[in-house]
Design an enzyme around this catalytic site. Sequence first.
Site, mmCIF file in Angstrom:
data_model
loop_
_atom_site.group_PDB
_atom_site.id
_atom_site.type_symbol
_atom_site.label_atom_id
_atom_site.label_comp_id
_atom_site.label_asym_id
_atom_site.label_seq_id
_atom_site.Cartn_x
_atom_site.Cartn_y
_atom_site.Cartn_z
ATOM 1 N N GLY A 80 54.690 88.957 -3.956
ATOM 2 C CA GLY A 80 55.908 88.621 -4.690
ATOM 3 C C GLY A 80 56.619 87.380 -4.198
ATOM 4 N N GLU A 136 50.582 90.780 0.708
ATOM 5 C CA GLU A 136 49.636 90.451 -0.358
ATOM 6 C C GLU A 136 50.116 89.295 -1.236
ATOM 7 O OE1 GLU A 136 48.004 94.981 -1.004
ATOM 8 O OE2 GLU A 136 49.673 94.278 -2.243
ATOM 9 N N PRO A 137 50.221 88.095 -0.688
ATOM 10 C CA PRO A 137 50.650 86.966 -1.508
ATOM 11 C C PRO A 137 49.584 86.559 -2.522
ATOM 12 C CG PRO A 137 49.991 86.188 0.662
ATOM 13 C CD PRO A 137 49.906 87.695 0.690
ATOM 14 N N GLY A 138 49.990 86.330 -3.747
ATOM 15 C CA GLY A 138 49.070 85.848 -4.778
ATOM 16 C C GLY A 138 49.576 84.506 -5.266
ATOM 17 N N ARG A 139 50.628 84.573 -6.101
ATOM 18 C CA ARG A 139 51.247 83.389 -6.686
ATOM 19 C C ARG A 139 51.543 82.298 -5.653
ATOM 20 N NH1 ARG A 139 54.343 83.522 -11.095
ATOM 21 N NH2 ARG A 139 54.630 85.770 -10.892
ATOM 22 N N ARG A 180 52.188 82.400 -19.939
ATOM 23 C CA ARG A 180 53.435 82.784 -19.261
ATOM 24 C C ARG A 180 54.723 82.383 -20.008
ATOM 25 N NH1 ARG A 180 54.758 81.067 -14.805
ATOM 26 N NH2 ARG A 180 55.689 82.945 -13.977
ATOM 27 N N CYS A 185 47.892 79.368 -33.360
ATOM 28 C CA CYS A 185 48.603 79.793 -34.555
ATOM 29 C C CYS A 185 49.604 80.894 -34.240
ATOM 30 C CB CYS A 185 47.611 80.234 -35.621
ATOM 31 S SG CYS A 185 46.617 78.848 -36.157
ATOM 32 N N GLU A 186 50.653 80.504 -33.558
ATOM 33 C CA GLU A 186 51.763 81.385 -33.187
ATOM 34 C C GLU A 186 52.965 80.480 -33.027
ATOM 35 O OE1 GLU A 186 52.473 84.555 -32.251
ATOM 36 O OE2 GLU A 186 50.480 85.389 -32.625
HETATM 37 C C1 LIG Z 1 50.527 91.298 -8.391
HETATM 38 C C2 LIG Z 1 50.482 91.946 -7.062
HETATM 39 C C3 LIG Z 1 50.532 91.176 -5.901
HETATM 40 C C4 LIG Z 1 50.725 89.684 -5.923
HETATM 41 O O1 LIG Z 1 51.951 89.328 -6.438
HETATM 42 P P1 LIG Z 1 52.405 87.791 -6.404
HETATM 43 O O2 LIG Z 1 53.700 87.786 -7.108
HETATM 44 O O3 LIG Z 1 51.355 87.024 -7.124
HETATM 45 O O4 LIG Z 1 52.498 87.411 -4.966
HETATM 46 C C5 LIG Z 1 50.380 91.824 -4.695
HETATM 47 N N1 LIG Z 1 50.200 93.166 -4.628
HETATM 48 C C6 LIG Z 1 50.163 93.936 -5.724
HETATM 49 C C7 LIG Z 1 49.953 95.374 -5.587
HETATM 50 C C8 LIG Z 1 50.311 93.357 -6.972
HETATM 51 O O5 LIG Z 1 50.289 94.129 -8.065
#
Ligand SMILES: *Cc1c(COP(=O)(O)O)cnc(C)c1O
Length: 427
Positions: free
Chosen positions: A241, A283-286, A322, A353-354
Site C-alpha cells: 500500500g 508487500e510493496p507492489g505499486r 485506472r 468505444c467508451e
Molecule cells: C495489492 C496487494 C498488495 C500490494 O499493494 P500495493 O498498493 O501495490 O503496494 C500487497 N498485499 C496484498 C495482500 C495485496 O492485495
Amino acid sequence: MKEVKNNTLYIGNVSTKELAAQYGTPLYIYDQALIEQKMDDFKAHFVSSDFETNVVYASKAFLCTAMAKLVKKHGLYMDVVSGGELYVAAQAGFDMRHIVFHGNNKSVQELEMAVRYGAGTIVIDNEAEARELAALSFEQKINVLLRINPGVEAHTHQFIVTAHVDSKFGILKSDTETIRSIIDTIESNEALSFQGFHAHIGSQIFDKNAFRAEIETMGSFIKEMINKTGRSFPALDLGGGFAAVYTKEDAPIPIDEVCALLIDQCSLINEKYDLHLKRLMIEPGRSIVAEAGSTLYTVGFTKITPHKKYVFVDGGMSDNIRPALYQAAYDADLTNRMNDKKTETVCIAGKCCESGDVLIEKTDLPCAVTGDQLIVYTTGAYGYSMASRYNMLCVPAVVFVKNGRSSLVVRRQSFEDLIERDEGDIL
Ligand SMILES: *Cc1c(COP(=O)(O)O)cnc(C)c1O
C-alpha cells in the site's frame, strides 16, 4: 532516469523517439534502474536487529518473466494471487520457497499447484480454504499465515478505523473463534506450520497514522490470540500500500522513513504486548514499479468541442484502466517537444468505444499535432497488468531501458494473437 536532450525526452539514456520508431506505440517503457533502486531501497531499509525481515514484491502490480527475474536478482520474495502468477514466477526460475501465495478464493487446483511447486508460504483467507489445504498431503514444510481484516482501511489521503467489516478479504479480527479453529485445522497437517497473521489495509497510502493504526490494532489482536490459544505467532505480514508519485500533488512517505516507522512500531507493540514477534514482512507492489513505468503514445487527431479540446492517442483504457476505474490522475508531456511552452489545456482521450475512455481529464500541453509523441508518467503499476484487448486493440509491448540500451521484455500482441485461441465452427 529522465533527461531532455534536443527537445526530446530520454529515459535510461534512451531516446523516446527511437523507442517509438523501434517498437511502435503504444509502448510501456520501464526504467529498469529505477525498479532496481526501489527494490534495493526497501531491502536496505526494511531491516532490524529485532526481527528477521522480508520484502515481498506484490506481483499483481506488474508481472512478466523479466520482472520476476529482476525480483529474484535483487533478493526479494514475491507475492502471487493465482495459478497464473505462480506459473509465471516458476517459468522465470523464481525460488518457490520465496513465494507468498495470496487470494480470497484459491481453487483446490491452485492450492495443489502451490504445494507441487513448493511455494514457501501460503496466506489463508478463510475457514473452508484452511480445510482444503490441510486435506492435501505433502512432505515439504509450508508456512501458513492467516489474513486478518483489522478494521483499518486506508485509501489515498484518508484512513478510517473500524471501517469495512464486510471486506471480502480475510477474517474479521473480532471473529476469534473462527480464527482459533482455522489455526487448529492448519496445525492438524504436520507439513503446515502456522506462523502468524497478515493484514493489508489499502493502497496509495500517504498517512503514517494509517500504518500506526494497523500495527497497533494487529498488536492488541495478536496479544488476544496468544492469550486465547496459548500459542506463539512469530510472523507478522503488514501487506503493501506504499504510495507512488503520480502528479506533483503526491508526496509519499519516503521508503526509508516508512520502513523505519513500520519497524519501530512493531518493536513497540512487541514490547508493549510481549508478543515475541520474530519475523516481519511487507508487500510493496505499486511503490516498486509505478514511477519506473511510462506509456508512450502517438497523437492522432484532435477535436474541439464547446468546452474542451481533445487530444486523441493510439491507446486508452485498454492499456490503462485506472482513470476510468477510479479517476486516477496522471501527468503527461509531448516527448518530441519537451521544451516547448505548454499553451493549451486539453483532455487526453483514447480510441476505445467508451465515453469514459479518458486518460487525463485536464492537462497542459504544447499545441499537439498528429504524429507527436505523448507520454503518460507513472503507469508502471496496474497498467500492463490490467490491460485488456477491448475493441481488439493489441496489448502494447513492454520494454526495459537502462544505460542507453533497451530490451523488449514482452512483445506487442499481434492481430494473429487476437484470434490465436479461437476454435471450432459455429453450430
Ligand atoms: C495489492 C496487494 C498488495 C500490494 O499493494 P500495493 O498498493 O501495490 O503496494 C500487497 N498485499 C496484498 C495482500 C495485496 O492485495
